[in-house]
Design a protein around this motif. Structure first.
Motif, PDB file in Angstrom:
ATOM      1  N   GLU A   9      13.276  24.694  42.777  1.00 29.66           N
ATOM      2  CA  GLU A   9      13.083  25.517  41.582  1.00 29.66           C
ATOM      3  C   GLU A   9      13.926  26.788  41.659  1.00 29.66           C
ATOM      4  O   GLU A   9      14.543  27.202  40.664  1.00 29.66           O
ATOM      5  N   THR A  10      13.978  27.404  42.840  1.00 32.11           N
ATOM      6  CA  THR A  10      14.787  28.609  43.024  1.00 32.11           C
ATOM      7  C   THR A  10      16.271  28.290  42.863  1.00 32.11           C
ATOM      8  O   THR A  10      17.013  29.025  42.201  1.00 32.11           O
ATOM      9  N   ILE A  11      16.709  27.190  43.461  1.00 36.72           N
ATOM     10  CA  ILE A  11      18.118  26.806  43.360  1.00 36.72           C
ATOM     11  C   ILE A  11      18.494  26.535  41.905  1.00 36.72           C
ATOM     12  O   ILE A  11      19.537  26.988  41.414  1.00 36.72           O
ATOM     13  N   ALA A  16      21.252  27.953  36.929  1.00 34.31           N
ATOM     14  CA  ALA A  16      21.165  28.218  35.488  1.00 34.31           C
ATOM     15  C   ALA A  16      21.737  29.585  35.149  1.00 34.31           C
ATOM     16  O   ALA A  16      22.451  29.747  34.149  1.00 34.31           O
ATOM     17  N   LEU A  17      21.454  30.587  35.983  1.00 36.93           N
ATOM     18  CA  LEU A  17      22.039  31.906  35.751  1.00 36.93           C
ATOM     19  C   LEU A  17      23.548  31.879  35.994  1.00 36.93           C
ATOM     20  O   LEU A  17      24.309  32.540  35.274  1.00 36.93           O
ATOM     21  N   VAL A  34      24.102  19.761  43.837  1.00 42.07           N
ATOM     22  CA  VAL A  34      23.009  20.562  44.380  1.00 42.07           C
ATOM     23  C   VAL A  34      22.190  19.728  45.360  1.00 42.07           C
ATOM     24  O   VAL A  34      21.747  18.621  45.030  1.00 42.07           O
ATOM     25  N   GLY A  35      22.014  20.278  46.560  1.00 42.30           N
ATOM     26  CA  GLY A  35      21.163  19.652  47.562  1.00 42.30           C
ATOM     27  C   GLY A  35      20.104  20.613  48.045  1.00 42.30           C
ATOM     28  O   GLY A  35      19.963  21.728  47.524  1.00 42.30           O
ATOM     29  N   ASP A  36      19.360  20.213  49.047  1.00 41.42           N
ATOM     30  CA  ASP A  36      18.293  21.060  49.577  1.00 41.42           C
ATOM     31  C   ASP A  36      18.827  22.209  50.426  1.00 41.42           C
ATOM     32  O   ASP A  36      18.161  23.235  50.563  1.00 41.42           O
ATOM     33  N   ARG A  37      20.012  22.037  51.001  1.00 41.96           N
ATOM     34  CA  ARG A  37      20.532  23.056  51.912  1.00 41.96           C
ATOM     35  C   ARG A  37      21.855  23.667  51.455  1.00 41.96           C
ATOM     36  O   ARG A  37      22.401  24.535  52.142  1.00 41.96           O
ATOM     37  N   SER A  38      22.364  23.219  50.333  1.00 41.85           N
ATOM     38  CA  SER A  38      23.651  23.758  49.873  1.00 41.85           C
ATOM     39  C   SER A  38      23.845  23.475  48.389  1.00 41.85           C
ATOM     40  O   SER A  38      23.222  22.582  47.815  1.00 41.85           O
ATOM     41  N   VAL A  39      24.729  24.264  47.796  1.00 44.49           N
ATOM     42  CA  VAL A  39      25.187  24.066  46.417  1.00 44.49           C
ATOM     43  C   VAL A  39      26.708  24.035  46.449  1.00 44.49           C
ATOM     44  O   VAL A  39      27.342  24.867  47.128  1.00 44.49           O
ATOM     45  N   HIS A  40      27.287  23.105  45.716  1.00 41.26           N
ATOM     46  CA  HIS A  40      28.742  22.950  45.718  1.00 41.26           C
ATOM     47  C   HIS A  40      29.269  23.126  44.298  1.00 41.26           C
ATOM     48  O   HIS A  40      28.759  22.510  43.353  1.00 41.26           O
ATOM     49  N   LEU A  41      30.287  23.955  44.176  1.00 41.80           N
ATOM     50  CA  LEU A  41      30.918  24.230  42.888  1.00 41.80           C
ATOM     51  C   LEU A  41      32.218  23.437  42.784  1.00 41.80           C
ATOM     52  O   LEU A  41      33.059  23.482  43.692  1.00 41.80           O
ATOM     53  N   TYR A  42      32.371  22.738  41.671  1.00 44.78           N
ATOM     54  CA  TYR A  42      33.575  21.962  41.398  1.00 44.78           C
ATOM     55  C   TYR A  42      34.171  22.405  40.064  1.00 44.78           C
ATOM     56  O   TYR A  42      33.442  22.721  39.118  1.00 44.78           O
ATOM     57  N   ALA A  43      35.483  22.407  39.994  1.00 45.40           N
ATOM     58  CA  ALA A  43      36.154  22.559  38.703  1.00 45.40           C
ATOM     59  C   ALA A  43      36.045  21.247  37.933  1.00 45.40           C
ATOM     60  O   ALA A  43      36.021  20.165  38.531  1.00 45.40           O
ATOM     61  N   ASP A  44      35.975  21.356  36.624  1.00 45.21           N
ATOM     62  CA  ASP A  44      35.952  20.173  35.759  1.00 45.21           C
ATOM     63  C   ASP A  44      37.269  20.133  34.987  1.00 45.21           C
ATOM     64  O   ASP A  44      37.410  20.781  33.945  1.00 45.21           O
TER      65      ASP A  44
END
Length: 326
Positions: A9-11, A16-17, A34-44
């Motif tokens: 929920e926090t992630i 969202a922000l 998005v995973g439990d231990r990391s977030v990954h940003l990708y260009a589209d």
């Protein structure tokens, strides 16, 4: 015992922000894993505008702004973002991998996180009030903390270098992209009609981009007072991908700090989307020493101007993918 990782929920709240970040024509050119231990940003890449953004710099700037928004959102929620930028050379669209560590948010971080949903791209006329030097210095500090340089544009010759390139406006591809992405009414992407000036609006000596089908919300009518907005060029030491991504983070830092100070802001990418004009900005504003990445218009909203409505964003389900065991 405190949890070692944020819950989902926090992630999701932080992502969202992050998606409230500005992007050219509100294309929102990012994807998240998005995973439990990391977030990954990708260009589209499918959301790059080839005529408006032939080099892909605007896309990277928007993604960099989203990355900084994520960092601030996590900090405000009690988590420090450990960021690995461009982590995989074999996968160029993978822009950042973000891990988490517990963190006690500062008052400043909470204020910046609270500014994310309040920030707007305000293309309206600003008041004649001048931005205090102390605030300008603070904005410069915020950019420097993100490895960028914020330069105030002073004098008639440097300001003229920021005029919109007339050759670009005549390009059929550019005109088609502008029409396709502007004057939206109910879409979750593109520039909404209420924040899209029709015609070729000019504030002082600054000409803004035209958005067909638009009508600015609560734009003052009649005779306007002098527009006292600052013009700030955000620059980097290089025009490589990492420097451009970092410049996007710096843009976010400046815009959020300005929002905290009660200022109106508007990123202006059009002076840098044509090579000849971009070179003029580099040579006449930055003395040929730095690479201009974005122009920021910062000032006080006109007296009595109503707050702009929020620009729509795509649902998280359209930009977020689950990542197992990460």
């Amino acid at each position: 015992m405190e949890p070692r990782q944020p819950d989902r929920e926090t992630i999701n709240a932080a992502v969202a922000l992050a998606c409230r970040a500005p992007s050219v024509h509100n294309t929102q050119p990012w994807r998240w894993r998005v995973g439990d231990r990391s977030v990954h940003l990708y260009a589209d890449p499918s959301r790059r505008l080839p005529a408006t953004d032939p080099t892909g710099a605007d896309l990277l700037l928007g993604c960099g702004a989203a990355l900084h928004h994520l960092r601030i959102a996590l900090a405000g929620l009690g988590w420090r973002a450990i960021v690995h930028r461009l982590p995989n050379p074999a996968e160029p669209d993978h822009l950042a991998a973000v891990e988490f560590a517990r963190h006690e948010p500062t008052e400043a971080e909470v204020a910046l996180a609270a500014a994310i949903p309040r920030r707007r791209t305000d293309r309206r006329h600003y008041s004649s009030w001048r931005v205090p030097d102390a605030v300008t210095a603070l904005l410069e500090e915020r950019a420097a903390a993100e490895d960028a340089v914020l330069c105030q544009v002073l004098g008639s010759r440097p300001r003229s270098a920021l005029a919109v390139a007339t050759g670009q406006a005549a390009d059929p591809g550019y005109r088609w992209e502008l029409s396709a992405w502007s004057g939206r009414h109910a879409d979750a992407e593109g520039v909404p009609a209420v924040n899209a000036p029709a015609g070729l609006p000019r504030h002082g000596d600054v000409q803004l981009r035209e958005f067909p089908g638009g009508e600015l919300f609560d734009e003052p009518s009649g005779e306007w007072e002098e527009d006292g907005a600052l013009l700030l060029v955000l620059a980097a030491a290089s025009d490589d991908r990492l420097s451009t991504l970092r410049a996007g983070e710096a843009m976010s830092a400046v815009l959020l700090e300005a929002t905290c100070a009660g200022l109106a802001t508007c990123p202006l990418s059009q002076p840098l989307e044509v090579a000849t004009t971009r070179d003029r900005v580099r040579d006449e504003v930055l003395d040929g020493l730095l690479s201009p990445r974005i122009v920021l218009r910062v000032g006080w909203a006109a007296f009595g101007a109503e707050p702009l409505p929020p620009t729509p964003r795509r649902p998280l389900g359209n930009v977020v993918e689950e990542l197992e065991n990460a």
